[in-house]
Scaffold this motif. Structure first.
Motif, PDB file in Angstrom:
ATOM      1  N   ILE A 161     -10.535 -83.453  30.722  1.00 22.71           N
ATOM      2  CA  ILE A 161     -10.663 -82.517  32.302  1.00 22.71           C
ATOM      3  C   ILE A 161     -10.446 -83.244  33.021  1.00 22.71           C
ATOM      4  O   ILE A 161      -9.560 -82.313  34.120  1.00 22.71           O
ATOM      5  CB  ILE A 161     -11.843 -81.441  32.337  1.00 22.71           C
ATOM      6  CG1 ILE A 161     -12.230 -80.169  31.316  1.00 22.71           C
ATOM      7  CG2 ILE A 161     -11.491 -80.747  33.852  1.00 22.71           C
ATOM      8  CD1 ILE A 161     -13.766 -79.345  31.411  1.00 22.71           C
ATOM      9  N   LEU A 162     -11.308 -84.110  33.690  1.00 20.46           N
ATOM     10  CA  LEU A 162     -10.548 -85.280  35.384  1.00 20.46           C
ATOM     11  C   LEU A 162      -9.183 -85.488  34.711  1.00 20.46           C
ATOM     12  O   LEU A 162      -8.870 -85.565  35.417  1.00 20.46           O
ATOM     13  CB  LEU A 162     -12.049 -85.536  35.476  1.00 20.46           C
ATOM     14  CG  LEU A 162     -12.741 -85.542  35.996  1.00 20.46           C
ATOM     15  CD1 LEU A 162     -14.405 -86.366  36.268  1.00 20.46           C
ATOM     16  CD2 LEU A 162     -13.073 -84.678  37.174  1.00 20.46           C
ATOM     17  N   VAL A 163      -8.869 -86.228  33.568  1.00 23.10           N
ATOM     18  CA  VAL A 163      -7.804 -86.739  33.629  1.00 23.10           C
ATOM     19  C   VAL A 163      -6.834 -85.754  33.078  1.00 23.10           C
ATOM     20  O   VAL A 163      -5.361 -86.541  34.189  1.00 23.10           O
ATOM     21  CB  VAL A 163      -7.912 -87.668  32.399  1.00 23.10           C
ATOM     22  CG1 VAL A 163      -6.787 -88.042  31.417  1.00 23.10           C
ATOM     23  CG2 VAL A 163      -8.808 -88.872  32.107  1.00 23.10           C
ATOM     24  N   LEU A 164      -6.419 -84.944  33.086  1.00 22.62           N
ATOM     25  CA  LEU A 164      -5.552 -83.813  32.638  1.00 22.62           C
ATOM     26  C   LEU A 164      -5.071 -83.245  34.523  1.00 22.62           C
ATOM     27  O   LEU A 164      -4.336 -83.128  34.561  1.00 22.62           O
ATOM     28  CB  LEU A 164      -5.857 -82.171  31.547  1.00 22.62           C
ATOM     29  CG  LEU A 164      -6.610 -82.739  30.482  1.00 22.62           C
ATOM     30  CD1 LEU A 164      -6.264 -81.430  30.204  1.00 22.62           C
ATOM     31  CD2 LEU A 164      -4.866 -83.222  29.930  1.00 22.62           C
ATOM     32  N   ALA A 165      -6.263 -82.771  35.277  1.00 25.10           N
ATOM     33  CA  ALA A 165      -6.418 -82.241  36.311  1.00 25.10           C
ATOM     34  C   ALA A 165      -5.662 -83.352  37.082  1.00 25.10           C
ATOM     35  O   ALA A 165      -4.731 -83.068  38.528  1.00 25.10           O
ATOM     36  CB  ALA A 165      -7.613 -81.681  37.228  1.00 25.10           C
ATOM     37  N   ASN A 166      -6.260 -84.669  36.762  1.00 29.70           N
ATOM     38  CA  ASN A 166      -5.223 -86.319  37.915  1.00 29.70           C
ATOM     39  C   ASN A 166      -4.135 -85.866  37.127  1.00 29.70           C
ATOM     40  O   ASN A 166      -3.023 -86.545  38.219  1.00 29.70           O
ATOM     41  CB  ASN A 166      -5.039 -87.090  37.818  1.00 29.70           C
ATOM     42  CG  ASN A 166      -6.719 -87.661  38.251  1.00 29.70           C
ATOM     43  OD1 ASN A 166      -6.467 -87.309  38.902  1.00 29.70           O
ATOM     44  ND2 ASN A 166      -8.321 -88.025  37.774  1.00 29.70           N
ATOM     45  N   VAL A 167      -3.583 -85.858  35.818  1.00 26.60           N
ATOM     46  CA  VAL A 167      -2.096 -85.714  35.625  1.00 26.60           C
ATOM     47  C   VAL A 167      -1.001 -84.512  36.366  1.00 26.60           C
ATOM     48  O   VAL A 167       0.341 -84.958  36.535  1.00 26.60           O
ATOM     49  CB  VAL A 167      -2.003 -85.766  34.014  1.00 26.60           C
ATOM     50  CG1 VAL A 167      -0.318 -86.125  33.762  1.00 26.60           C
ATOM     51  CG2 VAL A 167      -2.970 -86.907  33.421  1.00 26.60           C
ATOM     52  N   ILE A 168      -1.793 -83.453  35.924  1.00 31.54           N
ATOM     53  CA  ILE A 168      -0.755 -82.426  36.372  1.00 31.54           C
ATOM     54  C   ILE A 168      -1.016 -82.844  38.186  1.00 31.54           C
ATOM     55  O   ILE A 168      -0.480 -82.586  38.475  1.00 31.54           O
ATOM     56  CB  ILE A 168      -1.266 -81.352  36.053  1.00 31.54           C
ATOM     57  CG1 ILE A 168      -2.331 -80.995  34.864  1.00 31.54           C
ATOM     58  CG2 ILE A 168      -1.185 -79.915  37.209  1.00 31.54           C
ATOM     59  CD1 ILE A 168      -2.531 -79.775  34.224  1.00 31.54           C
ATOM     60  N   LEU A 169      -1.980 -82.703  39.318  1.00 31.77           N
ATOM     61  CA  LEU A 169      -1.674 -82.676  40.614  1.00 31.77           C
ATOM     62  C   LEU A 169      -0.711 -83.952  40.653  1.00 31.77           C
ATOM     63  O   LEU A 169       0.658 -83.865  41.535  1.00 31.77           O
ATOM     64  CB  LEU A 169      -3.379 -84.178  40.767  1.00 31.77           C
ATOM     65  CG  LEU A 169      -4.419 -82.244  41.265  1.00 31.77           C
ATOM     66  CD1 LEU A 169      -5.402 -82.821  41.571  1.00 31.77           C
ATOM     67  CD2 LEU A 169      -3.321 -81.437  42.511  1.00 31.77           C
ATOM     68  N   LEU A 170      -0.397 -85.427  39.702  1.00 30.86           N
ATOM     69  CA  LEU A 170       0.431 -86.285  39.810  1.00 30.86           C
ATOM     70  C   LEU A 170       1.620 -85.797  40.150  1.00 30.86           C
ATOM     71  O   LEU A 170       2.030 -86.206  40.669  1.00 30.86           O
ATOM     72  CB  LEU A 170       0.019 -87.715  39.719  1.00 30.86           C
ATOM     73  CG  LEU A 170      -1.151 -87.944  39.975  1.00 30.86           C
ATOM     74  CD1 LEU A 170      -1.782 -89.482  38.510  1.00 30.86           C
ATOM     75  CD2 LEU A 170      -0.707 -89.260  41.313  1.00 30.86           C
TER      76      LEU A 170
END
Length: 251
Positions: A161-170
Motif C-alpha cells: 500500500i505504501l509503495v502504491l501510494a508513493n507511485v500515485i503521488l509521484l
C-alpha cells in the motif's frame, strides 16, 4: 555587429544587433545603458545609438518597452522564480528519512515476527546459499500462517500500500509521502511543470533502485548521487537523468 554593453560599472556582456534590439523592446536593456562596437569612437547611450543606426539604415526605430510594462514583466518573473524556489537540503533529507522510515518500519516488524531460535540458526547455516535461504523463509512464513499469525501478511500488505501510494503521488503531484509532508515537489527542470510517471517513478526511483542494488557498483553510485546534492542547483544524479529538480511546494 557585436555590441559590448555596460550598465554603470557592470559589464552586461557582448550581444549581436538583433539581441540588442529585442532587449530594448522587452526591457532587458535600458536606453541609458552604454554600448560600444568596433568602429565606434567612444561608448554611447544605447537608445540614442540604436536610433541613429535605424535612421541611417532606414529601419524602424527601436522603441523601448514602457516602464510600467517592464515593471510588470519583472514582477511576473519574480513570481515565477518564487514558484520554483529550490527545496532546502534539510527538507530533502527530512523527506528521504520519512520515506525510508515508513517502508523500513513494517519490514522490521515482519522480520521480528519471523525470527525465532530455529529459523535464525537455519538462516546462519544457509547464509552462503541464497536459494536455500529463500526456501527456508517461505517455510517459516507458511508455518506462521498455519499457526494463525497474520503479522507477516499484514506488514506485507502495508508495504504494498505504501509503495502504491508513493507511485500515485509521484505520478500525479510529483511528491512521495515524505515530500508531501515536508512541502516539496519534483518538477521538470526546464519549465517547472509536472514531471509525470516516467520521470518521477521510472527514471528517478525505479531505475536507480535497480542500479544501486548492484553489488560493488551500487554503493559507489549511491554515494556519488548523495554528493551531487551540494551542487548549486541541488540536482542529484537521478535529477540529471530524469531532467527534474526538487522545489518548494507553494499553495
Amino acid at each position: 555587429m557585436k555590441y559590448h554593453l555596460a550598465r554603470g560599472e557592470d559589464q552586461l556582456g557582448t550581444f549581436n544587433d538583433l539581441d540588442v534590439s529585442a532587449g530594448l523592446r522587452d526591457g532587458r536593456f535600458l536606453p541609458t545603458d552604454l554600448c560600444w562596437a568596433e568602429g565606434m569612437k567612444e561608448w554611447q547611450a544605447l537608445g540614442a545609438h540604436m536610433k541613429e543606426v535605424a535612421v541611417e539604415t532606414g529601419m524602424d526605430v527601436v522603441e523601448p518597452e514602457p516602464p510600467a510594462i517592464s515593471a510588470l514583466r519583472e514582477e511576473v518573473r519574480q513570481d515565477h522564480a518564487r514558484d520554483h524556489e529550490l527545496a532546502s537540503l534539510g527538507q530533502r533529507l527530512a523527506a528521504k528519512l520519512i520515506d525510508w522510515a515508513m517502508l523500513l518500519a513494517p519490514l522490521f516488524v515482519m522480520l521480528m515476527a519471523l525470527m525465532d531460535a530455529g529459523f535464525e540458526a537455519e538462516i546462519r547455516a544457509l547464509q552462503n546459499d541464497p536459494t536455500a535461504m529463500m526456501d527456508a523463509l517461505q517455510r517459516q512464513i507458511d508455518k506462521m500462517q498455519t499457526m494463525g499469525n497474520t503479522t507477516v501478511l499484514a506488514m506485507s500488505w502495508l508495504v504494498v500500500i505504501l509503495v502504491l501510494a508513493n507511485v500515485i503521488l509521484l505520478s500525479i503531484r510529483g511528491q512521495s509521502i515524505g515530500k508531501l509532508l515536508t512541502g516539496i515537489q519534483i518538477v521538470r527542470s526546464g519549465d517547472g511543470s509536472k514531471a509525470g510517471f516516467i520521470k518521477t517513478v521510472l527514471l528517478r526511483w525505479f531505475l536507480f533502485a535497480i542500479v544501486e542494488s548492484i553489488r560493488f557498483i551500487g554503493p559507489v553510485l549511491m554515494f556519488g548521487n548523495i554528493l551531487l546534492i551540494f551542487r548549486k542547483d541541488r540536482r542529484c544524479m537521478h535529477d540529471l537523468v530524469a531532467d527534474t529538480m526538487v522545489t518548494k511546494k507553494n499553495g
